[in-house]
Design an enzyme around this catalytic site. Structure first.
Site, short mmCIF file in Angstrom:
data_model
loop_
_atom_site.label_atom_id
_atom_site.label_comp_id
_atom_site.label_asym_id
_atom_site.label_seq_id
_atom_site.Cartn_x
_atom_site.Cartn_y
_atom_site.Cartn_z
N ASP A 34 0.81 -1.21 0.00
CA ASP A 34 0.00 0.00 0.00
C ASP A 34 0.85 1.27 0.00
OD1 ASP A 34 0.93 -0.43 2.57
OD2 ASP A 34 -1.03 -0.65 3.50
N ASN B 29 -7.91 -2.18 14.04
CA ASN B 29 -9.29 -2.49 13.68
C ASN B 29 -9.38 -3.72 12.77
OD1 ASN B 29 -8.28 -1.54 11.28
ND2 ASN B 29 -9.65 0.22 11.10
N HIS C 68 -7.55 -4.28 10.06
CA HIS C 68 -7.27 -4.10 8.63
C HIS C 68 -5.95 -4.77 8.23
CE1 HIS C 68 -5.13 0.08 9.23
NE2 HIS C 68 -4.21 -0.84 9.05
N GLU D 250 -9.79 -1.47 4.94
CA GLU D 250 -10.48 -1.11 6.16
C GLU D 250 -11.73 -1.99 6.34
OE1 GLU D 250 -8.98 0.63 8.19
OE2 GLU D 250 -8.50 2.66 7.56
C1 GLP Z 1 -0.84 0.60 8.64
C2 GLP Z 1 -0.49 -0.16 7.35
C3 GLP Z 1 -0.61 -1.64 7.52
C4 GLP Z 1 0.00 -2.03 8.86
C5 GLP Z 1 -0.83 -1.48 9.98
C6 GLP Z 1 -0.24 -1.71 11.34
O1 GLP Z 1 -1.93 1.44 8.52
N1 GLP Z 1 -1.23 0.22 6.20
O2 GLP Z 1 0.00 -2.31 6.43
O3 GLP Z 1 0.03 -3.42 8.97
O4 GLP Z 1 -1.16 -0.13 9.78
O5 GLP Z 1 0.84 -0.87 11.59
P1 GLP Z 1 1.85 -1.08 12.76
O6 GLP Z 1 2.66 -2.27 12.44
O7 GLP Z 1 2.66 0.18 12.80
O8 GLP Z 1 1.03 -1.26 13.99
#
Ligand code: GLP
Length: 241
Positions: A67, A136, A138, A143
């Protein structure tokens, strides 16, 4: 689904790095689906250490990231292209042209979608897809409520996600409101999936994803339907299982 319990973040990173290292060793021209966020940073650091020791070779590896924030270019410090260059690509011998991150500066979602689907297909499929998980539930930026059958999409970020990610920006107002992400369909086409999760703020999402009903309301729950998923979580992340 394979669950691997780690003690803490460092242990999770080592265990996950072992799986990614094995993939690179067994198939030096692997296509790796990569993720950003704080969860995989430890894992990337270990891969870099192993590369520096001469134990891993990235020269034949191809990557495709999940992403990117819409509106951020690769030179923006909070863009996912910048993150990947900083934590992995600039530190190993992967040819930069073998690395793919969605183009956040593409204003036309239709074009961004068509371009990235073409890239994913031209790579011939993802051998190992790395994932984190949002509070959440995702995955990528899919989402809650995102239909499972999309390959790539432009999403409106939820307030939960903007709130969770504002820590990387000067203020909440600076967090982009939209992102491009590989869809669930493309993620589910990967041959293997490796999800890493650390910390108590992931515990509920992880419990729902693993034991709850398979529903777009918890995007990660779709992983129950994939036949080769490994989840490496630390004690805090697995505390609600
Ligand atoms: C972000 C990314 C995800 C990631 C998630 C968790 O929004 N788009 O790919 O897995 O949030 O992030 P983190 O590992 O910093 O908790």
């Amino acid at each position: 689904m394979r669950l691997i319990k780690a003690i803490d973040y460092g242990d999770m990173s080592r265990k996950a790095a072992n799986i990614v290292s094995a993939q690179i060793l067994m198939k030096p021209d692997s296509v790796l689906g990569l993720a950003t966020g704080s969860s995989p940073i430890g894992l990337y650091n270990i891969l870099v250490e192993r590369y520096e020791k001469g134990d891993l070779d990235f020269s034949g590896i191809r990557t495709v990231n999940l992403d990117e924030y819409k509106g951020l270019g690769g030179d923006h410090p909070q863009s996912y292209r910048y993150f990947m260059n900083k934590y992995l690509f600039n530190r190993v011998n992967i040819p930069i042209e073998n690395t793919h991150v969605p183009n956040g500066l593409e204003e036309d979602p239709e074009k961004a979608i068509a371009d990235y689907i073409k890239i994913i297909r031209s790579l011939g499929g993802i051998d190992l897809q790395l994932l984190g998980i949002g509070n959440n539930g995702h995955i990528g930026f899919n989402e809650p409520g995102t239909p499972f059958e999309l390959e790539f999409l432009c999403v409106d970020l939820t307030d939960d996600t903007i709130e969770a990610n504002k820590r990387f920006f000067a203020s909440k107002e600076d967090v982009p409101r939209q992102a491009y992400t590989m869809g669930i369909k493309a993620i589910m086409h990967a041959k293997k999936i490796l999800l890493v999760a650390s910390g108590e703020n992931k515990a509920e999402a992880l419990a729902k994803a693993i034991y709850g009903p398979v529903t777009p309301d918890v995007p990660a729950s779709v992983l129950q339907l994939h036949n080769d998923v490994t989840i490496v979580g630390d004690e805090a992340a697995f505390s609600k299982l």
